[in-house]
Design a protein around this motif. Sequence first.
Motif, short mmCIF file in Angstrom:
data_model
loop_
_atom_site.label_atom_id
_atom_site.label_comp_id
_atom_site.label_asym_id
_atom_site.label_seq_id
_atom_site.Cartn_x
_atom_site.Cartn_y
_atom_site.Cartn_z
N VAL A 175 39.04 9.17 2.89
CA VAL A 175 39.60 8.10 2.07
C VAL A 175 39.67 9.60 1.51
N ASP A 179 41.99 6.66 -3.41
CA ASP A 179 40.86 5.73 -2.93
C ASP A 179 39.61 5.85 -3.88
N TYR A 182 40.08 5.12 -7.34
CA TYR A 182 39.68 4.22 -7.77
C TYR A 182 38.72 3.69 -7.84
N THR A 183 37.62 3.76 -6.73
CA THR A 183 36.24 3.15 -7.21
C THR A 183 34.97 3.56 -8.24
N ARG B 275 43.68 3.95 6.34
CA ARG B 275 41.86 2.97 6.10
C ARG B 275 42.69 2.43 7.17
N GLN B 414 45.03 0.04 -2.96
CA GLN B 414 43.41 1.17 -3.55
C GLN B 414 43.32 0.43 -4.46
N SER B 417 40.00 -0.67 -3.97
CA SER B 417 38.48 0.13 -3.00
C SER B 417 37.38 0.35 -4.00
N SER B 418 37.81 -0.28 -5.51
CA SER B 418 36.86 -0.56 -6.55
C SER B 418 35.70 -1.90 -5.56
N PHE B 421 34.70 1.79 -0.27
CA PHE B 421 36.25 2.21 0.76
C PHE B 421 37.15 1.02 1.87
N GLN B 422 35.82 0.58 2.49
CA GLN B 422 36.34 -0.07 3.86
C GLN B 422 36.35 -2.10 3.50
N TYR B 423 36.41 -1.81 1.56
CA TYR B 423 36.56 -4.10 1.99
C TYR B 423 37.93 -4.48 1.85
#
Lengths: 439, 439
Positions: A175, A179, A182-183, B275, B414, B417-418, B421-423
């Motif tokens: 990532v 990224d 933003y998590t 990604r 991005q 990404s919350s 990561f692979q959403y």
Amino acid sequence: MSEKKRRGGAGAGAASGSASKKPRVSTAASYAESLRSKLRPDASILATLRSLASACSKSKPAGSSSSASKALAAEDDPAASYIVVADQDSASVTSRINRLVLAAARSILSGRGFSFAVPSRAASNQVYLPDLDRIVLVRRESARPFANVATARKATITARVLSLVHAVLRRGIHVTKRDLFYTDVKLFGDQAQSDAVLDDVSCMLGCTRSSLHVVASEKGVVVGRLTFADDGDRIDCTRMGVGGKAIPPNIDRVSGIESDALFILLVEKDAAFMRLAEDRFYNRFPCIILTAKGQPDVATRLFLRRLKVELKLPVLALVDSDPYGLKILSVYMCGSKNMSYDSANLTTPDIKWLGVRPSDLDKYRVPEQCRLPMTDHDIKVGKELLEEDFVKQNEGWVKELETMLRTRQKAEIQALSSFGFQYLTEVYLPLKLQQQDWI
Amino acid sequence: MSEKKRRGGAGAGAASGSASKKPRVSTAASYAESLRSKLRPDASILATLRSLASACSKSKPAGSSSSASKALAAEDDPAASYIVVADQDSASVTSRINRLVLAAARSILSGRGFSFAVPSRAASNQVYLPDLDRIVLVRRESARPFANVATARKATITARVLSLVHAVLRRGIHVTKRDLFYTDVKLFGDQAQSDAVLDDVSCMLGCTRSSLHVVASEKGVVVGRLTFADDGDRIDCTRMGVGGKAIPPNIDRVSGIESDALFILLVEKDAAFMRLAEDRFYNRFPCIILTAKGQPDVATRLFLRRLKVELKLPVLALVDSDPYGLKILSVYMCGSKNMSYDSANLTTPDIKWLGVRPSDLDKYRVPEQCRLPMTDHDIKVGKELLEEDFVKQNEGWVKELETMLRTRQKAEIQALSSFGFQYLTEVYLPLKLQQQDWI
């Protein structure tokens, strides 16, 4: 090749067609053209390059981990003195995270709360180690306890980043820093905070940022005598046309590096790269050509280092003749201050400065109007560079830089186009290689 | 693939581990996760995409030269009214230059001196043609005589550029604008002047700048279900790892384009591209993925257009939900003002806006803290866009832009990404495709 050469001759003739109008340019141009006759047959130049390559492969691999540990071993208790992070595989990073978290859990259960020991990355904590030719961090840790108003938030962010990195590693993906931010925007607030803690985590775990699978965006490209696997796909860089292969952002997905090149040609700019790629320079002189298109990004630096360490090839650099060109060399060679803890894995010591050097301007009689006056800022940067260790170590570089500052002139690689579009690939570089004119 | 999916599931579980602490994020996250169950089997989504692709290949190839000439034919004496430059092969450009120079020579011999007729590229001379969905130049030429103090220098520069382009074409090489400038710094003075005359020459000869073999530096990359030849080297873009293939600077060296993709996915940013490449999105939904890493460069625009015209595939765009994302779409679709004369060859009309759209923010419940407030400048740009023809033509776009301006919120790709990561690759894009949610 021969077809192109013949056409090259015709083109050069055409270029001097307007000679009568501009005598000074014409003299320079015909002198430049006369250098072509100094070129020995390619076989002779190749022999020179072969001895360079073999000398390089026999010398101790500068900057590889073995030299690093050797140099460090000479000092007192080195591991305690300096932080040198290293590439680690996912399993190893994961187990380091597990150990940290278990220690925290045990500490909490015993009623002492938890705290992270975080190495200081402050500028005052960065030192240049001449033995390693690199900037490293002095080991000096500060506690980051959760049960303290001043550090509670940072400790939380640290725990969160550790858990995110753990998740990324477990999924086997990569990532970006963005990224990651933003998590959990609410916790991190702004990206500078998650970025900073990511660097902390990297130092805490003693591994590189790329080992954490947090990657930088790439802008570098490569062509030439190189094959490697990018995420399992076999890439042959002699078959990448003029555009070249984009350098992968995640260096740990690169494997199986093979090459029959005699040297690596590091190019500052896109335009020169394109010229070299289109003329298939690497087929005449077996080499690997790469560029980061200006300021070196992390992915390109990692890639260059991997090539250098695994292939043990000499690295020759082609940059603009200005302080900025030297700055770029310094980033490749010594790293940048804000990534100092990771410098061992990002730097490629022992890069040779092939050109364009300040002394080349007169040597190749680059026309006055293709040289540019240095600005005050250029001169300031140039003077600062004279004080830098990586310059001072190399007498030749000091002389060149002094020449630049004395003449107050700079020039771009493309200034050579004034002698013909292919002068760079047909005369300048071959002659440089023939004369072993690198320092 | 299935291995990754399983790991994906585990990772998603881990991501929601800290749910109890942040209720609002958690609600959004679990809603976002619930969308995963709405996904139909890939076969069903693929059927949707197949009908999209076949509809697209049957429709008249928007923006191809045939449609351009058809649209122009409807007007009175079109060739006299507008300048529409086109790609020309080297032989054709060379003979056009020869004709110009012969005419000048004849004029000189007859005692009338020589003069070039140069089309005006002024902003006032640029018009938007709704039929073509493009900005073009009105044909209005001014004389540039050599025997006039006001224009002598420019006429000389024009003659010099014509001769340089001729030499480049004859050698069969490509050069940059910068190279061109350096061949005669004394005459050109600064690069803006040689660049401007190069554009003049392009209009005078009625051919694109890339036909002149003067290329722009490239920064775009491509991966996915595409093979093509770059300067004779066969490139398979499914075997380009995560880094992708750098888009070649010289489009005329690209040939033999083949693909089994169902659509082209145009991505604004590097991180999203990475990604998609790492997850090999194109193997699940056959597509070609490309990005210019921000502001589109000429090479990427030319490449996209070539793909669209030759493969007749729908183009879906994934950009940030902000005015800048729309601006980028407008450059791909309508060109930029300063290259208007070349717009026919640089633009790809009929790009669908897949996401991230302002309405997605609520639809996918993007957490408040992952949205950003629009700045005053953003709002100004957004309002200007509402007045642009390419937006006004598309009712859906107007609505989205109005939503953006009303909520005064923007978001990056991005931000997704919350939700993990692979959403983006596992839920958001598949669902978008399934629901044909593009406008």
